[in-house]
Design an enzyme around this catalytic site. Structure first.
Site, short mmCIF file in Angstrom:
data_model
loop_
_atom_site.label_atom_id
_atom_site.label_comp_id
_atom_site.label_asym_id
_atom_site.label_seq_id
_atom_site.Cartn_x
_atom_site.Cartn_y
_atom_site.Cartn_z
N GLY B 145 0.79 -1.23 0.00
CA GLY B 145 0.00 0.00 0.00
C GLY B 145 0.82 1.28 0.00
N THR B 174 14.38 -5.91 -4.51
CA THR B 174 15.44 -6.46 -5.36
C THR B 174 16.46 -7.21 -4.51
OG1 THR B 174 15.14 -4.68 -6.94
CG2 THR B 174 17.24 -5.85 -7.03
N LEU B 361 13.93 -2.15 -36.36
CA LEU B 361 14.29 -3.50 -36.78
C LEU B 361 13.11 -4.20 -37.45
CD1 LEU B 361 16.82 -3.05 -34.89
CD2 LEU B 361 16.70 -5.49 -34.44
N GLU B 386 12.30 3.24 -8.17
CA GLU B 386 12.92 4.46 -7.63
C GLU B 386 12.03 5.68 -7.82
OE1 GLU B 386 15.34 2.75 -5.78
OE2 GLU B 386 16.19 4.74 -5.93
N THR B 388 8.05 6.54 -9.75
CA THR B 388 7.55 6.62 -11.13
C THR B 388 7.84 8.00 -11.71
OG1 THR B 388 5.45 7.45 -10.33
CG2 THR B 388 5.61 5.06 -10.63
#
Lengths: 392, 407
Positions: B145, B174, B361, B386, B388
């Site tokens: 939250g 992480t 591409l 980190e 938005t």
């Protein structure tokens, strides 16, 4: 070493110009815009500060400053008024061209008059662009041919900044298969001044058509670029273009700061509109654009001072694009007021477009930059005279 | 002085990082993405070269060896640490972002320990990295939250004797599962707001501390993203960062610890995104060179040329904003606004470039064996973690609205 810190003399120059811009440029910019002219007193004041000639060599009476210092100064001038920033410096553009393309004798002969005590009263011009009708886009329709002990120039140049008042014009012309440049002085009977252009923005800047009819110049009037004319011209364009890009940074900063103030005053739905995220985030984007562009211009300027051009075209293109975006937000954030001439933002939205057409346009620069990225040599050809509107 | 040249040492670090990225990291990039893990042999090699390739810095006085970047000083005795770190990081991300994010080291957990820990705590937690084997630190702020809204965290802590008892869930952490310790932000009472915040170092194996699920993600798939569960987790009082006294009367301390991390981590994360995007840009450029530009003038392909040129300068502009924020940090100037600008601008630029690379591409850009489709997936998170892009703009706009006009 990666560093964004100004030297003491750069800070001093910035603060001096900022004060001048706040006191003498911004408050009167609408008057001068209407008059479509800069008063002599202001020219004299700016000349005494050495601003227009700040990055000409010291030996020729200039300030001897680096290009990045010139960028700092021109950003501040443009915060005051982009039109005046151009008009006050453009007379020295011809001196820059002669420094870049001429030999020592030519520099000594023509440059000091712009840096001397009465330099403020003198105008020089660069005549490059042509209306693109007939001929080929990679050749000047204006021609020069060898004749006896000199050259004869014929053709018409458009959008020549300070063309009407210039006592000296550096004109680009086709000499056989080669591009070439010559110095033509005002008293030359072959030089004719045409009509002054009415422009979208930068009204205070004089730009006129010039025609050359059997215009005869001596052999010593040719600026040979030290035997590498195209490369020397590319360096000249990079210098002038980055100064102009610094003006775009100044213009964008002016628009951003004006909107930042205005939106904190203007209330709607019970609070200052700057506190609505739609507005606040737009202000944040404007600020980011201004800062990022300034660093792009500085980096390229430092490189050009070292003789490397590879980031110059990108930086100039970036500045044109970012400044337009910020100037547009500037009008938008003021709403209806932004469209009214009581406020300066509408002027900046017109001026940014005009500035973007001083020097090669973004599209041409972008192709040049992309070419370099794909392994093509930088500055191997001159920009087409067709896509080269103004020159300062 | 205004200058953008790298120092000799920075050039060497860049070169070394680039070689490592090119010859050690890039070859395992696809496999790591597909299997969601870093191959064992690679981890073993890292163990062999321990100290050379780490993530985040262990301060020198606590046994850090790093690349010596922290020791670089200019003539005025100022550090070049932040700038140098960015130069190396961009090259590493150019190799593979997940692999780089999985490198051993204190990671984002380092700065709060360094900035707010007591000397004993720094000694204790950084000494872990001197032990044999591979070791990680992690940073546990985000909860189901609350993320960037640090004030909204709900993980609680209460004092019981010589322990703090923590309850709550941390998510998207992480290296959370493999970490030796995690910096965890908790509150004594959510009603107290920032004043209630406490920062702990929770060690692996602490009773009541467990790993929840490992996330399956759009990109950075080889990077471990874990949920951490704190269930009556008993943390010794010595693990409260800074000690209890440091929180008294300094109501913002916990919050500031979280924020201080961002001032150096945001430009770092931003430059990692630029490294990925530069890889994508180079791939697109090479593809264009081989497939479009044979013997035909560029203006025939003006649109493609322009896309490349625009992409390059967007990345350059983003990098300069990162460098600027890092330069300010090195100079000791407050840089929260500049750090957010670097992150917001670079993330957007990097996303645009990765998108354009896939486009240039064509169908080949979608192929699994081409890294550009992976980079397209990897880059999205840079507009999210980190803080938005929107959160960065909240930070920026709050600060500019307080700035006096220059004119």
């Amino acid at each position: 070493m990666i560093s964004f810190g100004l030297e003491e003399e750069q800070e001093l120059a910035r603060d001096t110009v900022r004060k001048l811009a706040a006191e003498a440029l911004r408050p009167r910019m609408r008057d001068y815009e209407k008059a479509r002219a800069v008063p002599d007193a202001l020219r004299q004041q700016v000349h005494e500060l050495g601003l227009g000639t700040i990055d000409l060599p010291e030996a020729l009476g200039g300030g001897g400053a680096s290009l990045v210092t010139a960028a700092i100064v021109h950003e501040e001038l443009a915060v005051g008024d982009p039109g005046l920033a151009v008009a006050l410096a453009s007379p020295a553009a011809a001196a820059h061209a002669i420094c870049a393309l001429g030999d020592e004798a030519q520099r000594q002969r023509w440059v000091p008059r712009f840096t001397g005590a009465d330099g403020w009263a003198r105008r020089g011009a660069i005549a490059y662009a042509e209306r693109g009708s007939g001929g080929a886009p990679d050749r000047f329709a204006t021609t020069a041919r060898a004749d006896g002990d000199g050259f004869v120039i014929d053709g018409t140049k458009a959008w020549v900044v300070d063309g009407g008042a210039a006592e000296l014009v550096v004109v680009f012309a086709q000499l056989g298969d080669e591009p070439a440049a010559f110095v033509v002085e005002r008293e030359n009977p072959g030089l004719k001044v045409g009509a002054r252009h009415q422009t979208l923005g930068l009204d205070v800047v004089e730009a006129s058509e010039l025609s050359f009819e059997g215009c005869r110049v001596g052999v010593d009037a040719r600026l040979a670029g030290g035997g590498e004319f195209v490369a020397a011209t590319a360096r000249l364009f990079a210098r002038l273009g980055l100064v102009n890009a610094a003006r775009q940074v100044g213009l964008a900063r002016a628009a951003y700061e004006f909107a930042l103030d205005y939106t904190q005053e203007r209330k709607a739905f019970g609070k200052a509109v700057a506190h609505f995220q739609a507005i606040a985030f737009t202000l944040a984007d404007m600020h980011m654009d201004v800062e990022a562009t300034r660093w792009m211009v500085w980096r390229a300027a430092v490189e050009v001072d070292r003789g490397e051009l590879h980031d110059a075209w990108s930086a100039i293109a970036h500045a044109h694009e970012a400044a337009w975006r910020v100037a547009d937000h500037g009008v938008q954030l003021l709403g209806g007021a932004g469209f009214i001439r009581d406020y300066p933002v509408e002027k900046w939205l017109r001026d940014t477009k005009a500035l973007a057409l001083h020097g090669p346009p973004s599209e041409a620069l972008e192709l040049e930059a992309a070419g370099a990225m794909l392994g093509h040599p930088v500055g191997s050809a001159l920009p087409s005279p067709w896509v080269q509107p103004f020159f300062t | 002085m205004i200058d953008f040249e790298l120092t000799k040492t920075q050039q060497q670090i860049r070169e070394m990082a680039h070689q490592f990225a090119k010859y050690a990291v890039r070859p395992i990039s696809l496999e790591a993405d597909r299997t969601h893990r870093i191959p064992d042999e690679f981890m073993q090699r890292l163990a062999d070269m321990r100290g050379l390739m780490t993530q985040g810095e262990v301060p020198k006085e606590y046994g850090g060896e790093g690349a010596g970047a922290g020791e670089l000083k200019d003539k005025k005795g100022k550090t070049q640490k932040n700038r140098t770190a960015l130069v190396g990081a961009e090259e590493m991300a150019w190799g593979d972002i997940s692999v780089i994010m999985s490198l051993p080291g204190p990671g984002l957990g380092g700065p709060p320990v360094e900035f707010t820990g007591t000397p004993e705590q720094k000694e204790r937690f950084f000494s872990v990295f001197k032990q044999p084997g591979l070791h990680w630190g992690a940073y546990g702020l985000t909860e189901p939250g609350a993320g960037s809204d640090v004030a909204g965290i709900r993980t609680t802590c209460r004092k019981e004797g010589k322990h703090w008892v923590l309850n709550g869930r941390k998510c998207y952490i992480t290296n959370g599962a493999r970490a030796d310790w995690v910096v965890v932000f908790a509150t004594v009472d959510p009603a107290l707001g920032r004043a209630g915040h406490r920062t702990f170092v929770v060690e692996k194996g602490t009773p009541g501390f467990s790993v929840g699920k490992i996330e399956d993600k759009m990109g950075i798939r080889a990077s471990e993203t874990a949920e951490l569960v704190l269930d009556e987790c008993r943390v010794p009082e010595e693990n409260l960062l800074g000690g209890e006294a440091s929180y008294e009367g300094r109501s913002k301390e916990g919050f500031m610890a979280a924020m201080k991390t961002f001032d150096s981590s945001r430009p770092m994360v931003a430059v990692l995104g630029l490294g990925i995007a530069r890889a994508a840009w180079e791939a697109a450029r090479d593809f264009v060179k081989q497939n479009y530009l044979l013997a035909r003038p560029i203006p025939r392909y003006a649109q493609i040329a322009e896309t490349l040129a625009r992409g390059k300068r967007a990345l350059d502009a983003g990098r300069l904003l990162c460098w600027r924020a890092a330069w300010m940090a090195d100079e000791g100037l407050p840089n929260a606004k500049e750090a957010s600008m670097a992150k917001a601008y670079a993330a957007r630029a990097a996303m645009t470039v990765c998108r354009d690379a896939v486009q240039l591409l064509g169908a080949e850009g979608l192929e699994e064996n081409r890294l550009v489709e992976k980079w397209y997936r990897d880059i999205k998170v840079f507009d999210i973690f980190e803080g938005t892009g929107q959160v960065q703009r909240i930070v920026i706009s709050k600060r500019i609205l307080k700035e006096p006009p220059s004119f």
